[in-house]
Write an enzyme that holds these catalytic residues in place. Structure first.
Site, short mmCIF file in Angstrom:
data_model
loop_
_atom_site.label_atom_id
_atom_site.label_comp_id
_atom_site.label_asym_id
_atom_site.label_seq_id
_atom_site.Cartn_x
_atom_site.Cartn_y
_atom_site.Cartn_z
CE LYS A 155 56.50 32.53 42.40
NZ LYS A 155 58.10 33.47 42.60
CB SER B 46 72.96 25.50 53.97
OG SER B 46 71.53 25.04 54.09
CB CYS C 37 62.30 24.29 47.75
SG CYS C 37 64.15 24.41 47.72
CG HIS D 56 60.03 25.40 55.82
ND1 HIS D 56 60.18 24.16 54.92
CD2 HIS D 56 60.51 26.37 54.84
CE1 HIS D 56 60.51 24.40 53.93
NE2 HIS D 56 60.79 25.90 53.75
N1 GLN Z 1 71.99 23.96 48.87
C1 GLN Z 1 70.95 24.89 49.36
C2 GLN Z 1 70.67 24.77 51.01
O1 GLN Z 1 71.17 23.56 51.41
C3 GLN Z 1 69.61 24.54 48.75
C4 GLN Z 1 68.70 25.80 49.29
C5 GLN Z 1 67.39 25.66 48.47
O2 GLN Z 1 66.88 24.72 48.09
N2 GLN Z 1 66.68 26.84 48.49
O3 GLN Z 1 70.67 25.84 51.66
ZN ZN Z 2 65.37 23.35 49.01
#
Ligand code: GLN
Ligand code: ZN
Length: 767
Positions: free
Chosen positions: A116, A441, A651, A702
């Site tokens: 960043k 998600s 995250c 990822h």
């Molecule tokens: N609840 C979101 C997902 O699962 C969380 C995404 C994130 O932490 N950036 O996509």
């Molecule tokens: Zn996340």
């Protein structure tokens, strides 16, 4: 008054650079065609920038400015010094290999690390410097851009470069590399560069030293001195530019340096104005005053800028004052002129890059007249600017009086103690030890995205669209039940993005059609704009969560984005404090939390992945930010009963510095990235005890790799060496929306099997 800007967006009004880069990667165009697009963007930018007294040059980059600087100085890591990259006159293969990684003869050559850019959402590539690094100036690219600008008719080109000190501080230095020695050698290369620029008739150069706002270290001060003393012999006038915050104790050093101008941010570092007032400003220097906000999208507050100017004029002569932006305009979209759907009364209150250039011109031509009470000389367009802002701020569309009243009067209640909550949650939820769950998600496949596109185009009615979403929810709920996940999710199929989805449904948010901002290289994003009072008029997620819950007896977790994350990933109105706006958002999400609870959802997760990145650059401001950020989280979730379980998710794993605040948030369960950063998180928990439940990610989402049951079991065992089994939840690092179903299904199945195996191993099978 003279005018300047610290850089302009380079992606192109319609993302021409992004599209050209992608075509180049796909072999659809060659390097010449790519360079032609780049050159057209620069020229179109200069056309807009021409009226300024200092026109930025060299701020353009095909991918990233820090990478350009590394290449210019010959900072090319050994792994890229391979024939196919270096034995061609074409610079692109090497340059883009450093940016994106490459494969040569079957060998994978990883890109430079990306990280960043200060507290923005831009990302730069981190140069790597080994002890054998020799610096060798190759400024052909930059000099060509300068000549191109001159040919285009720019007489007052101001080359913008990353300063030597900041360049080195941003780089990764191998162990044993002497900072002082390398700074000396880097600066030598810069001296040569300045000489080359001078030969082209350039009289001013801007060297960006934003690192000065991020630390008050004495070492920086000494390095700054030695670096700029080394450059003083050059013919050229040097502007040392800072941005994103105030410069603190470095102010006095900047004033003493043998340079000709200092640039300060008066928008995000209001303290800078006090430094000028209290400590004065040297007679022999020019001040580039960052007055127009380069990081926000609202029309300039002219009376405020004039009052700042007045205070500056007490200390500095008008001819040594240059009106500038607070930072490069890289961080805002290009022009509002493209926004055909934005109502006029809103549009006239918004200023993207091109509009800010016009504001600067108007300020340069008129501000002094108004300050001196010389009304006859004032351009009516300048007065218009003032009027437009007033009208915009007053517009009824932006206001909902009950919202701020509610914030002012809100009396938060605390939840019961963790022990009490835990007890009632156990009675209701009946979860096994090491409960398994996911972050929210599931894959956003082409089909899912096409549903949204068809809805937008009117090819699909709302009812049909919802029915399709329900089918997806059903499929994935059934699957989670089948493989034995303990706490289910509905999958977030209805969401384009975790902030946009909420913003679109809340009052007070604005969306653009073309408001793209560069995140890195070819990657762009559109940030929502909080332009008025934020309010929830209707449920946001209840339909989907309740539907999912109706399909199963297992608990379904309601998924919400938290107020701090919504705030940090949006442009935020500048007529109300960020903390106040955040509280408004918190109450809007609170209403949703309570609605979910009322509708039978017993577990609610409020994601705050952006909480940490909102930390101000100056350490002295951290406590205040964290204080209201945590308050906002409490406001969001603390209305629920003890029996309702509150989760949060983050995250990142660099936790150490904000651990006390994470504990204060007091979520019943927190899930955090862990696997991607090689269990670094667990280190923290060796030192600090986290009192509630915690789910350190067991695999990195990822990567497309599918973790095996054995790997996952080992990972879980590793976690149990640090954390007590009664406190641990099992989940992946993050949401799974970017993964394919064929990756997610076996991965989560293995995760659940591994958990069952570990439960047996440690004799914790009961519920
Ligand atoms: N609840 C979101 C997902 O699962 C969380 C995404 C994130 O932490 N950036 O996509
Ligand atoms: Zn996340």
């Amino acid at each position: 008054m003279k005018t300047a800007v610290q850089g302009y967006p380079r992606i192109g009004a319609r993302r021409e650079l992004k599209l050209a880069l992608e075509k180049y990667w796909n072999g659809k165009i060659d390097a010449t065609a790519l360079e032609k697009v780049a050159s057209d963007i620069r020229k179109s930018n200069w056309q807009t920038l021409k009226p300024l007294d200092y026109v930025p040059v060299g701020d353009f980059s095909l991918y990233d400015k820090v990478l350009d600087t590394a290449c210019m100085l010959g900072v090319i890591p050994e792994r890229f010094r391979l024939a196919p990259l270096t034995n061609t006159a074409d610079r692109h293969p090497l340059y883009l290999a450093m940016a994106r990684g490459t494969t040569i003869a079957g060998n994978n050559i990883p890109a430079l690390e990306m990280t960043k850019w200060f507290n923005t959402n831009y990302h730069y590539l981190v140069p790597e410097i080994s002890s054998t690094q020799e610096y060798q100036l190759n400024a052909a690219e930059l000099l060509a851009q300068v000549k191109e600008a001159q040919t285009f008719g720019i007489k007052n080109a101001l080359p913008i470069l990353i300063g030597p000190l900041t360049f080195l501080l941003l780089s990764h230095l191998d162990e044993g590399v002497s900072f002082a020695d390398h700074l000396h050698r880097v600066t030598q290369a810069y001296a040569q560069l300045l000489a080359n620029l001078s030969e082209l008739g350039i009289s001013w150069v801007q060297l960006d030293e934003p690192m000065l706002v991020s630390s008050q270290s004495e070492a920086y001060r000494d390095a700054l001195r030695s670096c700029y003393e080394q450059l003083q012999a050059t013919e050229i006038n040097i502007l040392v530019q800072t941005y994103f915050d105030h410069v603190g104790s470095h102010y006095s050093t900047l004033c003493e340096l043998p340079i000709q101008a200092v640039g300060l941010d008066f928008v995000h570092g209001a303290e800078n104005l006090e430094f000028v007032e209290k400590q004065g400003f040297p007679q022999d220097k020019t001040l580039f005053a960052g007055l127009v906000d380069g990081r926000n999208v609202f029309i300039a507050d002219i009376p405020k800028i004039e009052s700042q100017l007045k205070r500056l004029l007490n200390k500095i002569d008008a001819d040594r004052l240059v009106a500038s932006t607070s930072c490069s305009l890289l961080h805002v979209p290009i022009t509002v002129a493209q926004e055909s759907k934005m109502p006029d009364h809103v549009k006239s209150g918004i200023a993207f890059a091109a509009e800010k250039i016009r504001e600067l011109q108007l300020i340069g031509n008129n501000a002094l007249h108004r300050i001196q009470g010389d009304a006859s000389k004032i351009d009516p367009a300048y007065e218009q600017l003032i009027k437009h802002r007033q009208e915009f701020l007053k517009h009824p569309d932006r206001h909902n009086n009950t919202v701020q009243e509610r914030v002012d009067q809100f009396a938060p209640t605390a939840r019961g103690s963790f022990a009490d909550r835990d007890k009632s949650q156990k009675q209701h939820l009946h979860l096994p030890p090491l409960p398994t769950t996911t972050i929210g998600s599931f894959p956003q496949t082409k089909e899912v995205r096409s549903l949204r596109r068809r809805l937008r185009k009117g090819e699909l009615g709302l009812e049909q669209y919802r029915a399709e979403i329900q089918k997806l929810i059903e499929t994935w709920v059934r699957w989670q039940e089948e493989i034995g996940v303990d706490v289910l999710v509905h999958g977030e199929f209805e969401r384009n993005d975790m902030v946009e989805y909420f913003g679109e449904q809340l009052d007070g948010f604005l969306f653009t059609q073309h408001g793209w901002i560069q995140s890195y290289g070819s990657r762009c994003y559109k940030a929502p704009i909080v332009y008025g009072d934020v309010h929830r008029n209707q449920p946001l997620t209840v339909r989907e969560s309740v539907y999912a819950q109706s399909l199963t007896n297992k608990p379904v977790k309601g998924m919400l984005t938290g107020p701090v994350t919504i705030l940090n990933w949006s442009f935020v109105r500048d007529d109300l404090g960020r903390n106040q706006v955040c509280k408004q958002i918190a109450l809007a999400i609170r209403d949703e939390v309570l609605d979910l609870e009322k509708n039978g959802i017993r577990i609610i997760q409020v994601d705050e992945p952006a909480l940490r990145e909102g930390l101000p650059l100056q350490a002295e401001k951290h406590a205040d930010y964290l204080d209201w950020a945590v308050t906002c989280f409490h406001w969001t979730v603390n209305g629920v009963q003890d029996a309702t379980q509150v989760h949060t998710h983050m995250c990142y794993s660099y936790f150490n510095d904000i651990m006390p605040e994470i504990i204060k948030m007091d979520a019943d369960v927190i899930s955090i990235e862990n696997a991607r950063s090689s269990n670094e998180l667990l280190q923290v928990f060796r030192e600090v005890e986290y009192p509630n439940y915690i789910g350190p990610g067991v695999y990195d989402i990822h990567s497309p790799n599918i973790p095996t049951q054995e790997e996952l079991a080992a990972q879980i065992q590793g976690i149990l060496e640090v954390l007590p089994a009664e406190r641990v939840w099992i989940n992946p690092d993050c949401g799974l929306k970017t993964r394919k179903p064929e990756e997610v299904r076996p991965s989560i199945t293995n995760m659940v099997k591994a958990t069952m195996q570990v439960r047996t191993d440690i004799g914790a099978t009961g519920s």
